[in-house]
Design an enzyme around this catalytic site. Sequence first.
Site, PDB file in Angstrom:
ATOM      1  N   LEU A  55      34.377  58.594  76.794  1.00  0.00           N
ATOM      2  CA  LEU A  55      34.276  60.017  76.509  1.00  0.00           C
ATOM      3  C   LEU A  55      34.420  60.292  75.016  1.00  0.00           C
ATOM      4  O   LEU A  55      35.212  59.653  74.324  1.00  0.00           O
ATOM      5  CB  LEU A  55      35.366  60.795  77.253  1.00  0.00           C
ATOM      6  CG  LEU A  55      35.412  60.664  78.777  1.00  0.00           C
ATOM      7  CD1 LEU A  55      36.520  61.556  79.334  1.00  0.00           C
ATOM      8  CD2 LEU A  55      34.080  61.000  79.402  1.00  0.00           C
ATOM      9  N   SER A  56      33.669  61.250  74.535  1.00  0.00           N
ATOM     10  CA  SER A  56      33.861  61.711  73.164  1.00  0.00           C
ATOM     11  C   SER A  56      35.219  62.397  73.069  1.00  0.00           C
ATOM     12  O   SER A  56      35.767  62.863  74.079  1.00  0.00           O
ATOM     13  CB  SER A  56      32.754  62.688  72.774  1.00  0.00           C
ATOM     14  OG  SER A  56      32.860  63.867  73.551  1.00  0.00           O
ATOM     15  N   PRO A  57      35.805  62.485  71.876  1.00  0.00           N
ATOM     16  CA  PRO A  57      37.092  63.175  71.741  1.00  0.00           C
ATOM     17  C   PRO A  57      37.063  64.611  72.258  1.00  0.00           C
ATOM     18  O   PRO A  57      38.030  65.071  72.867  1.00  0.00           O
ATOM     19  CB  PRO A  57      37.356  63.122  70.233  1.00  0.00           C
ATOM     20  CG  PRO A  57      36.664  61.884  69.781  1.00  0.00           C
ATOM     21  CD  PRO A  57      35.417  61.811  70.615  1.00  0.00           C
TER      22      PRO A  57
END
Length: 243
Positions: free
Chosen positions: A59-61
Amino acid sequence: MDPAVLRDDMVDSLQHDSKGVVRSAWLSTAMRAVPREAFVGEQQAYSDRPFERLGTRVLSPSTAGRVLEALSPEEDDDVLVVGAGVGYTAAVLAEHVGAANVQAIDITRRLVAEARQNLAQAGYDAVLVDRRDGADGLPEYAPYDRILLEAAAIDPPRALLRQLTDDGRLVMPLGTGEQSLAVVDADGSVERHGTVAFQPMLVEGEQADTVERNRTHREDREHARRAAQSRAGWEQEWIDWDG
């Protein structure tokens, strides 16, 4: 540049962007504390984009921030992460509720090994990571105050709902094509928080790095089976009324 400075910059941007992804003090503190580079490598640690690792999507931040805000755990809550991946979200949760209060599971053996190694390297080796079918949860450690499912499904898995406390919550991507981030209470009531795009949840026999997944076909069969079982007696062709 110092990773701690990069983490501060990352969280600052997530707090002050137009969507205000990180809003809670606990999440800001936890994301600033967890060394993301221990989970995804220095080159990719602080760019706000998803990427593939061992067949799973990291997941992206900003997406991690969204799901963790929706989860909204309290201190000392017992938390289960379904879909351990590389272990980053489990580490952020461990920073807030305590590593011994976090368990994580994944169906892919090498991701379990990866998450264990990353969590130990980052100082969260007290987080238990086990190889399990996500739809079954981890009943040995239930009930949970919070469950985070990092994979999409058409319906909230019943086993996970059963493993919630009476006031617990399950956060998950709901749907297959168009997905929404859903907060599901133990009674099954659903609150939706915008659209997301996650990979489908896998079960035994499906590997995270295979080209073709069969989840949609299996769910279609399951819905057909449930529909058949729910029919009234007069609709069942196999009933022998004269027998």
